[in-house]
Design an enzyme around this catalytic site. Sequence first.
Site, short mmCIF file in Angstrom:
data_model
loop_
_atom_site.label_atom_id
_atom_site.label_comp_id
_atom_site.label_asym_id
_atom_site.label_seq_id
_atom_site.Cartn_x
_atom_site.Cartn_y
_atom_site.Cartn_z
N LYS A 148 3.61 9.35 8.78
CA LYS A 148 3.20 8.86 10.11
C LYS A 148 4.04 9.42 11.27
O LYS A 148 3.89 10.56 11.63
CB LYS A 148 3.21 7.33 10.12
CG LYS A 148 2.52 6.71 8.91
CD LYS A 148 1.13 6.25 9.16
CE LYS A 148 0.61 5.41 8.02
NZ LYS A 148 -0.82 5.44 7.88
N TYR B 150 0.86 -1.18 0.00
CA TYR B 150 0.00 0.00 0.00
C TYR B 150 0.89 1.23 0.00
O TYR B 150 1.81 1.34 0.83
CB TYR B 150 -0.90 0.01 1.25
CG TYR B 150 -1.82 1.21 1.29
CD1 TYR B 150 -2.90 1.30 0.41
CD2 TYR B 150 -1.59 2.26 2.18
CE1 TYR B 150 -3.74 2.41 0.42
CE2 TYR B 150 -2.43 3.38 2.20
CZ TYR B 150 -3.50 3.45 1.32
OH TYR B 150 -4.31 4.55 1.33
N ASP C 89 9.40 2.31 0.73
CA ASP C 89 8.31 3.05 1.35
C ASP C 89 8.30 2.68 2.84
O ASP C 89 7.80 1.63 3.23
CB ASP C 89 6.98 2.71 0.68
CG ASP C 89 5.83 3.52 1.27
OD1 ASP C 89 6.05 4.22 2.29
OD2 ASP C 89 4.71 3.44 0.72
#
Length: 410
Positions: free
Chosen positions: A269, A150, A242
């Site tokens: 995040k 994702y 990522d």
Amino acid sequence: MTRAQQQYEQLTPASRALFERALGSLPGGNTRTTIFHDPYPVYLVGGEGCRATDVDGVERIDFISNYTSLILGHCHPRVVEAVQRQAGRLMSAAAPNELEIELAERIRERLPSIELIRFANSGTEATMLALRAARAFTGRSAIATFAGGYHGSHDYAASIPADPSASPGGRGIPAAVADTVVVAPFNDIEGTRAAFEPRLADLAAVIIEPVLGSGGVLPATAEFLAFLRELTREAGALLVFDEVISFRIGYHGAQGRLGVTPDLTTLGKIIGGGLPVGAFGGRADVMALFDPRSDNPLGHGGTFNANPLTMAAGLATLAEMTPERYDELEALAVELWEKLTTLFADTSVAGSVTQAGSLFNLQLDDTASLHLALLSNGILLTGRGMGCLSTPMTTVEVDAFVEAVRLGLR
Ligand SMILES: Cc1ncc(COP(=O)(O)O)c(C=O)c1O
């Protein structure tokens, strides 16, 4: 209606009322697909440490932590203080600030593969811009990624099919975009070689989560990453890690642990300390494309890039996250893994748990009813069973989690 749903609805009438009101203004009452679940999500009004309270006054231990962002838990006093101080000085402005230099320096100390970095407002922006940089640097179009990965919600990331045997693409995504996306099987060297082969000459970048986050907390093997490193080098493509989620698994992220150095890394995040953030960085020769003093630089505007509030929250968070704190968090995650593994064995439930650093994922055929049961037994966990630990947690919260799972599996 199942017993779990009945219990959930009895506990959460005020959330239900807000959801019904939201239906009048938001499609499906929702403005963030990833947090919706049937029959409706709980609406939170407060958080302190690892606990969050909903509009019905129900307190739960938060194992979601805004999808792994809140590594210090909710409203950590140092983060609150840093944000409040900064809010009284300068919230945002069309000017650079010293805090962005400091946060860049703190991140570079932890991730030596990042020579230069840029800030954005989300992980989605970070992966989109890293891919654009790779395309500009190589002069090629295709990007390769992995089933189960994702990378956010821009068109290239959203082209990754849920079903690994399906072609990239989706409703609303132009074929011209989807045609540039190659999807390969995660952790499968031969399958990946076969998927990449026809596109190698046009391959700009391979983007991978070194630990699949929302795809199940599955680490890539060191051999698989080493294979990708060699393949991209030989093909003249860039390797992009990522680490939007996986940066939280250790002081030096997943790349420090797995021993493979990417060309570019994307972050988000935890580096924003709970405020909106993204970042991408890596090799100086690639990132130099964004140098506005150069000829024909890549543009990257963004009214809120490196906004001082986010930078202040991120700095306060990383300052707390010493190598020792990562070790403590991981030890607690291993304890959780052990206790859940014992529970599954004792109850003969066909389930298992994956874990990497402070991340974990319950692997069960059906997590949906367990998810609702956990919500009724004092636990916030994602619908797919992915969760994480935060620094305020102790054995008390681990035991409460295991007990709630035990009740939920009955
Ligand atoms: C690995 C990974 N990359 C990118 C993103 C997108 O980040 P954001 O939700 O901040 O756009 C996410 C979000 O969960 C993620 O897990």
